[in-house]
Write a protein that holds these residues in place. Structure first.
Motif, mmCIF file in Angstrom:
data_model
loop_
_atom_site.group_PDB
_atom_site.id
_atom_site.type_symbol
_atom_site.label_atom_id
_atom_site.label_comp_id
_atom_site.label_asym_id
_atom_site.label_seq_id
_atom_site.Cartn_x
_atom_site.Cartn_y
_atom_site.Cartn_z
ATOM 1 N N THR A 83 0.825 -1.220 0.000
ATOM 2 C CA THR A 83 0.000 0.000 0.000
ATOM 3 C C THR A 83 0.857 1.267 0.000
ATOM 4 O O THR A 83 0.423 2.314 -0.465
ATOM 5 C CB THR A 83 -0.982 0.043 1.197
ATOM 6 N N ARG A 119 2.802 6.399 -2.603
ATOM 7 C CA ARG A 119 3.926 6.975 -3.343
ATOM 8 C C ARG A 119 3.492 7.397 -4.744
ATOM 9 O O ARG A 119 3.934 8.424 -5.258
ATOM 10 C CB ARG A 119 5.069 5.956 -3.437
ATOM 11 N N ARG A 154 -6.488 9.105 1.755
ATOM 12 C CA ARG A 154 -6.640 7.787 2.381
ATOM 13 C C ARG A 154 -7.932 7.108 1.915
ATOM 14 O O ARG A 154 -7.952 5.915 1.642
ATOM 15 C CB ARG A 154 -6.642 7.900 3.910
ATOM 16 N N ARG A 156 0.792 0.987 7.017
ATOM 17 C CA ARG A 156 0.900 1.584 8.355
ATOM 18 C C ARG A 156 -0.380 1.376 9.175
ATOM 19 O O ARG A 156 -0.332 1.368 10.395
ATOM 20 C CB ARG A 156 1.144 3.099 8.243
ATOM 21 N N ASP A 157 -1.506 1.262 8.473
ATOM 22 C CA ASP A 157 -2.805 1.226 9.164
ATOM 23 C C ASP A 157 -3.610 0.000 8.724
ATOM 24 O O ASP A 157 -4.828 0.000 8.800
ATOM 25 C CB ASP A 157 -3.608 2.487 8.810
ATOM 26 N N ARG A 209 0.884 11.481 13.596
ATOM 27 C CA ARG A 209 -0.175 12.186 12.875
ATOM 28 C C ARG A 209 -1.543 11.836 13.456
ATOM 29 O O ARG A 209 -1.732 10.734 14.014
ATOM 30 C CB ARG A 209 -0.109 11.839 11.388
#
Ligand code: DC
Length: 231
Positions: free
Chosen positions: A34, A39, A108, A129-130, A186
């Motif tokens: 992801t 990117r 997102r 990351r999530d 964040r």
């Protein structure tokens, strides 16, 4: 039909993509990177000359950017408006831009739709990351893969040098530490270990050992719960 989903999260340079790719190959799963999607969008914003602070510019430009994935010989190819951008998104410049543009909620949401679709359609190992916390909260296995920042910097440094890029190793370590700070602090989808994620410290394990541990954990879970596809 039920698909199997494995989520791997962790900081930059922990080896997530290398290990996820190897584990996916062993299991016959699709590997979904992801970070490459974020990117690709970052590259799009850079090309348009949009500054990372310009949130409304980012939101306005988003509908013009189409990110899609396809697979060639088992390798993920990221297409930005139909162009293969695999060779253009691995630079530090794009990485930095991705780190600052990825918290934008509209960015997102756009990529999450694509991630959900992929996880519904195939057995996937998805890294990011999530993934364990937000994208695939019901994943069959969640891994939080980390490694000491100096080890991660050293690996990234060697990767860049091999590709013929010049960079300063200490500067790279500072940049990785800064990226960690941004990703973890964040407000939107911060990087954190899901409560039910298994913590693996890659500083203490080889790539093969880490891959094997993930395979072992996944097979153990599948046995425990019974093959859900038979149910
Ligand atoms: O893993 P990577 O370095 O290719 O990721 C690039 C950036 O994208 C990173 O700074 C954090 C962001 N990212 C994210 O916010 N959520 C994800 N699921 C994957 C990456």
């Amino acid at each position: 039909m039920k698909t199997y989903n494995i989520a791997i999260d962790g900081p930059a340079g922990a080896g997530k993509s290398t290990i996820a790719r190897l584990a996916a190959k062993e299991l016959g799963f699709v590997y979904v990177d992801t970070g490459a999607m974020y990117r690709a969008l970052a590259l799009f914003f850079l090309r348009k000359g949009i500054s990372p602070e310009d949130i409304s510019g980012i939101r306005a430009a988003l509908p013009e950017a189409e990110v899609t994935l396809h697979y060639e010989g088992g390798e993920q190819v990221v297409l930005l408006n139909g162009e293969n951008v695999n060779g253009l998104i691995r630079t530090e410049e794009v990485g930095k831009m991705a780190s600052v543009t990825s918290p934008v909620p509209a960015v997102r949401e756009k990529l999450r739709e694509l991630q959900w679709k992929l996880a519904r359609e195939a057995d996937v190992i998805m890294d990011g990351r999530d993934i364990g916390t937000e994208v695939l909260p019901d994943a069959d296995l969640k891994i939080y893969l980390t490694a000491d920042v100096s080890i991660r910097a050293e690996r990234r440094y060697r990767e860049l040098v091999e590709r013929g890029e010049t960079c300063d190793r200490d500067e790279l370590e500072r940049e990785i530490a800064e990226r960690d700070r941004q990703d973890m602090s964040r407000a939107v989808s911060p990087l954190k270990r899901a409560d039910d994620a298994v913590l693996l410290d890659g500083s203490l394990l080889t790539i093969e050992q880490t891959r094997d541990e993930i395979l072992r954990l996944f097979r153990e879970r599948r046995e425990k719960t019974g093959d859900a596809r038979q149910a």
